[in-house]
Design a protein around this motif. Structure first.
Motif, mmCIF file in Angstrom:
data_model
loop_
_atom_site.group_PDB
_atom_site.id
_atom_site.type_symbol
_atom_site.label_atom_id
_atom_site.label_comp_id
_atom_site.label_asym_id
_atom_site.label_seq_id
_atom_site.Cartn_x
_atom_site.Cartn_y
_atom_site.Cartn_z
ATOM 1 N N ILE A 236 7.412 8.944 6.828
ATOM 2 C CA ILE A 236 6.039 8.788 7.333
ATOM 3 C C ILE A 236 5.070 8.528 6.182
ATOM 4 N N ILE A 237 5.258 9.186 5.047
ATOM 5 C CA ILE A 237 4.397 8.904 3.892
ATOM 6 C C ILE A 237 4.486 7.421 3.544
ATOM 7 N N ASN A 238 5.697 6.880 3.493
ATOM 8 C CA ASN A 238 5.869 5.454 3.189
ATOM 9 C C ASN A 238 5.287 4.575 4.286
ATOM 10 N N ARG A 239 5.406 5.011 5.540
ATOM 11 C CA ARG A 239 4.835 4.246 6.649
ATOM 12 C C ARG A 239 3.319 4.170 6.527
ATOM 13 N N TYR A 240 2.679 5.296 6.186
ATOM 14 C CA TYR A 240 1.232 5.291 5.970
ATOM 15 C C TYR A 240 0.864 4.293 4.872
ATOM 16 N N ARG A 241 1.628 4.298 3.786
ATOM 17 C CA ARG A 241 1.338 3.394 2.672
ATOM 18 C C ARG A 241 1.500 1.935 3.072
ATOM 19 N N GLU A 242 2.507 1.632 3.886
ATOM 20 C CA GLU A 242 2.790 0.252 4.277
ATOM 21 C C GLU A 242 1.847 -0.254 5.365
ATOM 22 N N ALA A 243 1.562 0.584 6.343
ATOM 23 C CA ALA A 243 0.914 0.102 7.564
ATOM 24 C C ALA A 243 -0.561 0.428 7.682
ATOM 25 N N THR A 244 -1.085 1.301 6.843
ATOM 26 C CA THR A 244 -2.483 1.707 6.981
ATOM 27 C C THR A 244 -3.223 1.462 5.671
ATOM 28 N N ILE A 245 -4.467 1.890 5.632
ATOM 29 C CA ILE A 245 -5.267 1.731 4.414
ATOM 30 C C ILE A 245 -4.998 2.837 3.406
ATOM 31 N N ALA A 246 -4.090 3.767 3.709
ATOM 32 C CA ALA A 246 -3.800 4.907 2.835
ATOM 33 C C ALA A 246 -2.810 4.504 1.746
ATOM 34 N N LEU A 247 -3.228 3.586 0.895
ATOM 35 C CA LEU A 247 -2.320 2.998 -0.095
ATOM 36 C C LEU A 247 -1.733 4.022 -1.047
ATOM 37 N N GLY A 248 -2.500 4.964 -1.528
ATOM 38 C CA GLY A 248 -2.002 5.945 -2.483
ATOM 39 C C GLY A 248 -1.627 7.276 -1.861
ATOM 40 N N TYR A 249 -1.480 7.299 -0.549
ATOM 41 C CA TYR A 249 -1.195 8.549 0.157
ATOM 42 C C TYR A 249 0.114 9.160 -0.330
ATOM 43 N N SER A 250 0.077 10.443 -0.643
ATOM 44 C CA SER A 250 1.282 11.134 -1.117
ATOM 45 C C SER A 250 1.635 12.330 -0.249
#
Length: 183
Positions: free
Chosen positions: A101-115
């Motif tokens: 899900i962390i990677n999905r957020y990074r790929e699909a949303t504006i949360a580029l640096g989300y960890s």
């Protein structure tokens, strides 16, 4: 709600925290502080503190779980609605902090640096859900719905994101939405 159900809900929340700790999630923000509120969404401190703009989504989760319990559970089973909601919200917090899900957020949303979230933030999110559940138990349905719509519109206007867009962008990303959210 019986005392036993409230204690069960609390213990389930603590179990979520223990699992997150076992998953090597950071207990607090890597910045070394715990803030009551952090309002900068495009920041390394987002989803690290007790409350942020996404806390409103977790309150809405509580509204939705209360509504689901109202329709799905009858009689004494309703006494266990909050512990069931804590399990569902806790499962989401565990899934949300998994690499997939962390990677999905990074790929699909504006949360580029989300960890992912800190444990403090995840447990606060469960607490915000429980607060929403409690609020929904006290307000008439129309007021709860109005409050949910208000939260969605407020976060849409202030941060260009909300629960609806979050679900949409995780399930079916739309480039135009991602571009708009990026400002």
């Amino acid at each position: 709600m019986p005392r036993r159900a409230a204690i069960t809900a609390l213990l389930l929340g603590l179990a979520v925290g223990a699992i997150l700790l076992a998953m090597d999630r950071p207990p607090i923000c890597p910045c070394g502080t715990i803030k009551l509120w952090h309002g900068a969404v495009q920041s390394s401190e987002n989803s690290q503190h007790l409350a942020d703009f996404y806390s409103f989504s977790h309150v809405i989760h509580g509204f939705l779980f209360y509504a689901a319990a109202h329709f799905a559970l009858r009689g004494r089973a309703r006494n266990w609605a909050l512990p069931i909601a804590v399990v569902v919200e806790g499962f989401w917090e565990l899934l949300e902090n998994s690499p997939i899900i962390i990677n999905r957020y990074r790929e699909a949303t504006i949360a580029l640096g989300y960890s992912g979230d800190s444990i403090v933030n995840s447990l606060a999110d469960v607490g915000w859900m429980a607060f929403g559940f409690w609020v929904a138990s006290k307000l008439p349905a129309w007021a709860t719905i109005a409050l949910a719509i208000g939260f969605e519109l407020m976060t849409l206007a202030l941060i260009r994101d909300n629960l609806t867009l979050n679900v949409l962008m995780l399930a079916w990303p739309i480039d135009a939405v991602r571009t708009w959210q990026g400002g």
